[in-house]
Design a protein around this motif. Structure first.
Motif, PDB file in Angstrom:
ATOM      1  N   LEU A  13      42.491  -8.102 -37.745  1.00  0.00           N
ATOM      2  CA  LEU A  13      42.587  -6.822 -38.359  1.00  0.00           C
ATOM      3  C   LEU A  13      43.259  -6.617 -39.556  1.00  0.00           C
ATOM      4  O   LEU A  13      42.976  -6.297 -40.649  1.00  0.00           O
ATOM      5  CB  LEU A  13      42.574  -5.372 -37.491  1.00  0.00           C
ATOM      6  N   LYS A  27      37.315   0.743 -37.214  1.00  0.00           N
ATOM      7  CA  LYS A  27      36.521  -0.101 -36.271  1.00  0.00           C
ATOM      8  C   LYS A  27      35.852  -1.039 -37.067  1.00  0.00           C
ATOM      9  O   LYS A  27      35.531  -2.015 -36.679  1.00  0.00           O
ATOM     10  CB  LYS A  27      35.735   0.843 -35.639  1.00  0.00           C
ATOM     11  N   SER A  81      37.625  -3.930 -38.153  1.00  0.00           N
ATOM     12  CA  SER A  81      37.818  -4.696 -37.133  1.00  0.00           C
ATOM     13  C   SER A  81      36.709  -5.600 -36.695  1.00  0.00           C
ATOM     14  O   SER A  81      36.767  -6.725 -36.300  1.00  0.00           O
ATOM     15  CB  SER A  81      38.399  -3.852 -35.883  1.00  0.00           C
ATOM     16  N   CYS A 130      36.574  -3.981 -31.037  1.00  0.00           N
ATOM     17  CA  CYS A 130      36.867  -3.355 -31.996  1.00  0.00           C
ATOM     18  C   CYS A 130      38.464  -2.642 -31.734  1.00  0.00           C
ATOM     19  O   CYS A 130      38.603  -1.831 -30.829  1.00  0.00           O
ATOM     20  CB  CYS A 130      36.157  -2.540 -32.564  1.00  0.00           C
ATOM     21  N   VAL A 131      39.070  -2.643 -32.717  1.00  0.00           N
ATOM     22  CA  VAL A 131      40.548  -1.822 -32.498  1.00  0.00           C
ATOM     23  C   VAL A 131      40.394  -0.527 -32.981  1.00  0.00           C
ATOM     24  O   VAL A 131      39.615  -0.373 -34.077  1.00  0.00           O
ATOM     25  CB  VAL A 131      41.577  -2.582 -33.354  1.00  0.00           C
TER      26      VAL A 131
END
Length: 301
Positions: free
Chosen positions: A147, A260, A263, A283-284
């Protein structure tokens, strides 16, 4: 100097007794009586236990607090919840003395607790920081790295990029970064002024309400890029938020969605590689970025 390095400056008070007297006096007029008495009890015990520092020594350092808490844990029958309540009280007092963010001081204390043979590091961390210190740090790092690379190489100077870098550099909760005003960024010395949430007693009592955090030159450059080319001036706003939409301050959900989405895009970016199997990549979200910023220092990275 990172935000987790030990305080080196001396206190502005003439003595530890004067610091205790000043702090309790301030609290007596700004918090409920029950809160005042509980703080007075713990701080009085600390004052009876700790030696008066010399004029050349830093006051109330994290190792001193850790030793005091060890003493409480060994010589009282109090459970972990009560002990952690005392830690929060002591951290607020330490914050008042050093005019520092309680979150930063809690993390510094945890660095001391980690080597303690008396205190349980994982339990203390979960109670006082609200995050698990047992999270797989390497896994979190592997998920976050794509990311950050994607933002720096493909989305440099965007709102999402500025948001992520500010969380990482300042070790601030996402909400604190979201609440930044345009004037809080100082490009001349690469700093931002971060407000301290009123969930901390010293902030709600008006004693320590903000701190100045250093950011990297790269983050400062990304912010300048965003302010110049990406930031929208709100059409109806009484203040000047840093992270905006055309209607005003960017919402928590907007920023979370932006992170997100980036990410997810990072997973497809050809210049990014991750050692994780595809089915383990997720997703972070902003709260994980903050958690990583804290754990990065607790892991000694």
């Amino acid at each position: 100097m990172t935000c987790f390095e030990q305080v080196e400056e001396t206190s502005g008070f003439e003595s530890l007794d004067s610091a205790v007297e000043s702090y309790l006096s301030e609290l007596s007029s700004s918090v409920p009586d029950s809160t005042f008495w509980s703080h007075q009890t713990v701080i009085t015990k600390l004052r009876e236990w700790i030696s008066e520092p010399s004029s050349s020594e830093a006051w109330l350092e994290s190792h001193q607090l850790c030793q005091f808490v060890e003493d409480l844990a060994e010589n009282t029958a109090q459970d972990i919840t009560t002990i952690c309540g005392h830690i929060n009280t002591l951290i607020n007092f330490q914050s008042f003395i050093h005019q520092e963010d309680p979150i930063i001081l809690k993390a510094r204390l945890l660095l001391e607790v980690e080597s303690s043979s008396i205190l349980v590091y994982g339990e203390i961390g979960k109670h006082i920081l609200g995050i698990s210190t047992e999270v797989n740090f390497q896994n979190l790092s592997d998920r976050l790295s794509p990311l950050v690379t994607y933002f720096r190489e493909r989305q440099f100077g965007t709102r999402g990029h500025a948001y992520v870098e500010l969380i990482l550099d300042t070790c601030s909760r996402p909400g604190c970064v979201r609440n930044l005003e345009l004037e809080d960024f100082n490009s001349d010395n690469d700093t931002v002024t971060i407000s301290i949430p009123e969930t901390h007693l010293v902030s709600s009592a008006g004693l320590v309400t903000q701190r100045v955090a250093n950011i990297s030159p790269e983050t400062s450059e990304a912010l300048e890029e965003f302010i110049t080319y990406g930031r929208k001036e709100p059409t109806a706003a009484t203040n000047r938020p840093l992270l905006t939409t055309s209607h005003g301050r960017a919402s928590e959900s907007t920023l979370r969605r932006e992170v997100k989405q980036a990410s997810g895009n990072a997973d497809e970016y050809p210049h990014v590689s991750t050692p994780l199997p595809h089915d383990q990549v997720s997703c972070v979200v902003p709260s994980e970025i903050w958690q990583y910023s804290i754990l990065q220092h607790l892991e000694g990275q």
